[in-house]
Design a protein around this motif. Structure first.
Motif, PDB file in Angstrom:
ATOM      1  N   UNK A 178       0.835  -1.203   0.000  1.00  0.00           N
ATOM      2  CA  UNK A 178       0.000   0.000   0.000  1.00  0.00           C
ATOM      3  C   UNK A 178       0.869   1.252   0.000  1.00  0.00           C
ATOM      4  N   UNK A 179       0.238   2.370  -0.371  1.00  0.00           N
ATOM      5  CA  UNK A 179       0.902   3.653  -0.225  1.00  0.00           C
ATOM      6  C   UNK A 179       1.459   4.269  -1.488  1.00  0.00           C
ATOM      7  N   UNK A 180       1.277   3.617  -2.649  1.00  0.00           N
ATOM      8  CA  UNK A 180       1.812   4.194  -3.878  1.00  0.00           C
ATOM      9  C   UNK A 180       0.736   4.862  -4.726  1.00  0.00           C
ATOM     10  N   UNK A 181      -0.454   4.998  -4.173  1.00  0.00           N
ATOM     11  CA  UNK A 181      -1.526   5.693  -4.888  1.00  0.00           C
ATOM     12  C   UNK A 181      -2.325   4.822  -5.835  1.00  0.00           C
ATOM     13  N   UNK A 212     -10.526   3.792 -11.646  1.00  0.00           N
ATOM     14  CA  UNK A 212     -10.715   3.227 -10.302  1.00  0.00           C
ATOM     15  C   UNK A 212     -11.977   3.772  -9.642  1.00  0.00           C
ATOM     16  N   UNK A 213     -12.617   2.950  -8.827  1.00  0.00           N
ATOM     17  CA  UNK A 213     -13.808   3.284  -8.039  1.00  0.00           C
ATOM     18  C   UNK A 213     -15.049   3.534  -8.894  1.00  0.00           C
ATOM     19  N   UNK A 214     -15.004   3.087 -10.152  1.00  0.00           N
ATOM     20  CA  UNK A 214     -16.208   3.095 -10.973  1.00  0.00           C
ATOM     21  C   UNK A 214     -16.766   1.671 -10.906  1.00  0.00           C
ATOM     22  N   UNK A 215     -17.867   1.486 -10.199  1.00  0.00           N
ATOM     23  CA  UNK A 215     -18.341   0.171  -9.812  1.00  0.00           C
ATOM     24  C   UNK A 215     -18.341  -0.883 -10.891  1.00  0.00           C
ATOM     25  N   UNK A 216     -19.013  -0.623 -12.014  1.00  0.00           N
ATOM     26  CA  UNK A 216     -19.132  -1.629 -13.061  1.00  0.00           C
ATOM     27  C   UNK A 216     -17.769  -1.947 -13.677  1.00  0.00           C
ATOM     28  N   UNK A 217     -16.918  -0.933 -13.818  1.00  0.00           N
ATOM     29  CA  UNK A 217     -15.588  -1.159 -14.377  1.00  0.00           C
ATOM     30  C   UNK A 217     -14.719  -1.958 -13.420  1.00  0.00           C
ATOM     31  N   UNK A 218     -14.809  -1.645 -12.137  1.00  0.00           N
ATOM     32  CA  UNK A 218     -14.048  -2.421 -11.148  1.00  0.00           C
ATOM     33  C   UNK A 218     -14.521  -3.873 -11.126  1.00  0.00           C
ATOM     34  N   UNK A 219     -15.827  -4.092 -11.266  1.00  0.00           N
ATOM     35  CA  UNK A 219     -16.358  -5.456 -11.281  1.00  0.00           C
ATOM     36  C   UNK A 219     -15.837  -6.218 -12.504  1.00  0.00           C
ATOM     37  N   UNK A 275      -4.731   1.447  -6.708  1.00  0.00           N
ATOM     38  CA  UNK A 275      -5.656   0.527  -6.056  1.00  0.00           C
ATOM     39  C   UNK A 275      -5.129  -0.899  -6.197  1.00  0.00           C
ATOM     40  N   UNK A 276      -5.640  -1.777  -5.359  1.00  0.00           N
ATOM     41  CA  UNK A 276      -5.219  -3.180  -5.441  1.00  0.00           C
ATOM     42  C   UNK A 276      -5.623  -3.787  -6.783  1.00  0.00           C
ATOM     43  N   UNK A 277      -6.765  -3.364  -7.321  1.00  0.00           N
ATOM     44  CA  UNK A 277      -7.203  -3.875  -8.621  1.00  0.00           C
ATOM     45  C   UNK A 277      -6.213  -3.470  -9.700  1.00  0.00           C
ATOM     46  N   UNK A 278      -5.775  -2.209  -9.675  1.00  0.00           N
ATOM     47  CA  UNK A 278      -4.807  -1.726 -10.669  1.00  0.00           C
ATOM     48  C   UNK A 278      -3.494  -2.492 -10.576  1.00  0.00           C
ATOM     49  N   UNK A 279      -3.049  -2.773  -9.364  1.00  0.00           N
ATOM     50  CA  UNK A 279      -1.784  -3.491  -9.178  1.00  0.00           C
ATOM     51  C   UNK A 279      -1.887  -4.933  -9.675  1.00  0.00           C
ATOM     52  N   UNK A 280      -3.006  -5.580  -9.390  1.00  0.00           N
ATOM     53  CA  UNK A 280      -3.168  -6.959  -9.843  1.00  0.00           C
ATOM     54  C   UNK A 280      -3.263  -7.029 -11.365  1.00  0.00           C
TER      55      UNK A 280
END
Length: 412
Positions: free
Chosen positions: A287-290, A309-316, A292-297
Motif C-alpha cells: 500500500x501507499x503508492x496511490x 478506479x472506483x467506478x463500480x461496473x468497471x471495477x467489477x 488501487x489493489x485492482x490496478x496493481x493486480x
C-alpha cells in the motif's frame, strides 16, 4: 525392450520409410565416386552427384494432423538415445535442417521439442485448472459495490449506503465474461451525496435521484441472476461471488440488508476474495503508492484495466478479468476463502453509534505497524456488525463446510 517398440504403427512405418530413403541416397552418392559409364560406349550414364548438403524433398501424402502430444513426450524423453539417422528423420518431419554433427542434430531436436513439450504441459495444466474450477461452479459473479462516503473522514459511525450495485457474469466453461448487470441505488440516510463521493465513484446526483432504493435494486439483481438459472432456478447453475477484498460483502452489502431488515442470502455469505488468492500465490500487495489493489493486480497479470478506479461496473469487470487470469495464466484454483458468520452476542440490526469509550478502546487496539495512524473506519465499523468475517480453508471448501452456518439457525 527397445524404445522403438513402443511407437505406434504409423510412426514406425514413417520412420522405416525415411530410413530406406536415406540408405538409397547414401548408396547413390557412393556410386557417383566409382568410374562411370557413358552413353557413347553403350553403358549407363553416370549419376549426377547432388549438390552438397542437400537431400531429396519428400512431400507428405497425408494432411497435417498437428502435433501428437504423446509423440512429443516420447521423443523428448529419448532424444539422448536416438541415432543420427533417427534424428535426421525427425528433423526432416518438423522441417528443420537434418545436417551437421550428431551433437548439432541432438541440440536442434531438443530445442524444438523442449518448446513443444512445455506448451503441451502448460495446456494440460490449464485444462486441469479449468476442470477443477468447473467441477465447483458453472458461473462466477464478480461484484464491486460503491457506497456513500465523505472526504477525509474516518468516523466509524458514518452510515455508508450502497449507491451502485454492479455484477459481472463469468462462464466457468471458458472463463470469459458473458454478461453484465448494473443499477444505481438511491440512498435514504444521506440522500445528497458529497462532491467527493460523486467525483470518486463517477456518479452524479441525478443518477441517484432516479434510481431505486436498495430493496428494488436487489430485486433487479436477483431477476438478472435468475434469468441465467442461478438462485434455485437451475440446480446445475452453481455460482460463487467474487470480490476484491472483504468490504463489499462484510461491510457494504451487510449494512444495506440490515438497514432494510432484509435477510442476507446464504449464497452471498461466502465469497472468493481474489486479492487474498493473489497475495498468497502471486505477490504481496504494498500500500501507499496511490494505486488501487485492482490496478496493481491487473498490472502484474498483464491485464488491460477497464475504465477508472472506483467506478463500480468497471471495477467489477476488472475483478472478473483478474479471476479469469488467475485460472488461465497462473493455473490457480479459485475457491471460497472467506465468509461472514452470525455472532450470537450481537443483535441482528445496525449497531448504535459507537461511544467515546468504544472509540478510545479501538484506538488502543491499533497494531504497532500503523504507528500513529487512525484506525480504518470501514474495517472498524464492519467489526461492530452482527456478521463477522471468517476465513475458509481449502479443506473447509473441499468438504463444503463453508456452506453451513453453524452459528445461526436460519438455513432452511
Amino acid at each position: 525392450e527397445s524404445p522403438l517398440a513402443k511407437m505406434n504403427p504409423r510412426d514406425e512405418q514413417l520412420l522405416s520409410d525415411y530410413y530406406e530413403k536415406l540408405v538409397k541416397i547414401s548408396e547413390d552418392l557412393e556410386r557417383t565416386d566409382e568410374p562411370g559409364r557413358n552413353e557413347d560406349n553403350g553403358e549407363a550414364p553416370r549419376l549426377q552427384k547432388p549438390a552438397e548438403n542437400t537431400l531429396e524433398t519428400v512431400e507428405a501424402t497425408d494432411a497435417d494432423r498437428g502435433i501428437d502430444p504423446k509423440k512429443v513426450e516420447f521423443l523428448f524423453r529419448r532424444i539422448n538415445e536416438m541415432t543420427a539417422a533417427e534424428m535426421r528423420v525427425e528433423l526432416k518431419e518438423i522441417r528443420k535442417s537434418p545436417h551437421g554433427s550428431t551433437k548439432d542434430l541432438r541440440h536442434r531436436l531438443r530445442q524444438y521439442y523442449r518448446k513443444e513439450f512445455a506448451l503441451i504441459q502448460q495446456k494440460r495444466d490449464e485444462t486441469r485448472s479449468k476442470m477443477r474450477n468447473r467441477r465447483r461452479f458453472r458461473y462466477l459473479v464478480a461484484i464491486d459495490i460503491e457506497a456513500t462516503c465523505e472526504a477525509e473522514t474516518n468516523d466509524i459511525n458514518y452510515p455508508h449506503e450502497t449507491i451502485e450495485l454492479p455484477a459481472v457474469l463469468v462462464d466457468c466453461a471458458t472463463f470469459t465474461i458473458i454478461d453484465k448487470f448494473r443499477t444505481y441505488v438511491r440512498p435514504e440516510i444521506n440522500p445528497k451525496i458529497s462532491d467527493f463521493c460523486s467525483q470518486l465513484c463517477h456518479i452524479s446526483q441525478p443518477d441517484l435521484d432516479a434510481a431505486p432504493l436498495f430493496p428494488e435494486a436487489w430485486a433487479r439483481l436477483v431477476e438478472w441472476m435468475t434469468r441465467w438459472g442461478m438462485l434455485g432456478a437451475d440446480k446445475e447453475a452453481t455460482f460463487a461471488v467474487v470480490t476484491d477484498g472483504p468490504n463489499d460483502v462484510q461491510h457494504f452489502l451487510q449494512r444495506s440488508f440490515l438497514q432494510y431488515n432484509m435477510k442476507i442470502p446464504h449464497e452471498f455469505r461466502h465469497f472468493i476474495n481474489v486479492k487474498k488468492i493473489f497475495e498468497n500465490r502471486v505477490e504481496r500487495l504494498i500500500k501507499g503508492d496511490g494505486k488501487t489493489s485492482i490496478a496493481k493486480m491487473c498490472e502484474k497479470l498483464s491485464i488491460e484495466m477497464e475504465g477508472t478506479a472506483h467506478e463500480g461496473i468497471m471495477d467489477a469487470i476488472n475483478v472478473a478479468k483478474i479471476a479469469c487470469a488467475l485460472v488461465l495464466h497462473k493455473n490457480e484454483t479459485l475457491f471460497v476463502n472467506q465468509r461472514i458468520v452470525r455472532m450470537r452476542n450481537r443483535p441482528l440490526c445496525l449497531p448504535p453509534p459507537a461511544t467515546a469509550v468504544e472509540i478510545k478502546a479501538l484506538n488502543e487496539q491499533i497494531s504497532h505497524h500503523r504507528g500513529n495512524q487512525k484506525p480504518n473506519s470501514s474495517n472498524a465499523a464492519a467489526n461492530r456488525l452482527p456478521f463477522a468475517l471468517r476465513p475458509v480453508t481449502r479443506e473447509d471448501f473441499n468438504m463444503e463446510a463453508y456452506w453451513d452456518c453453524e452459528s445461526c439457525d436460519e438455513r432452511e
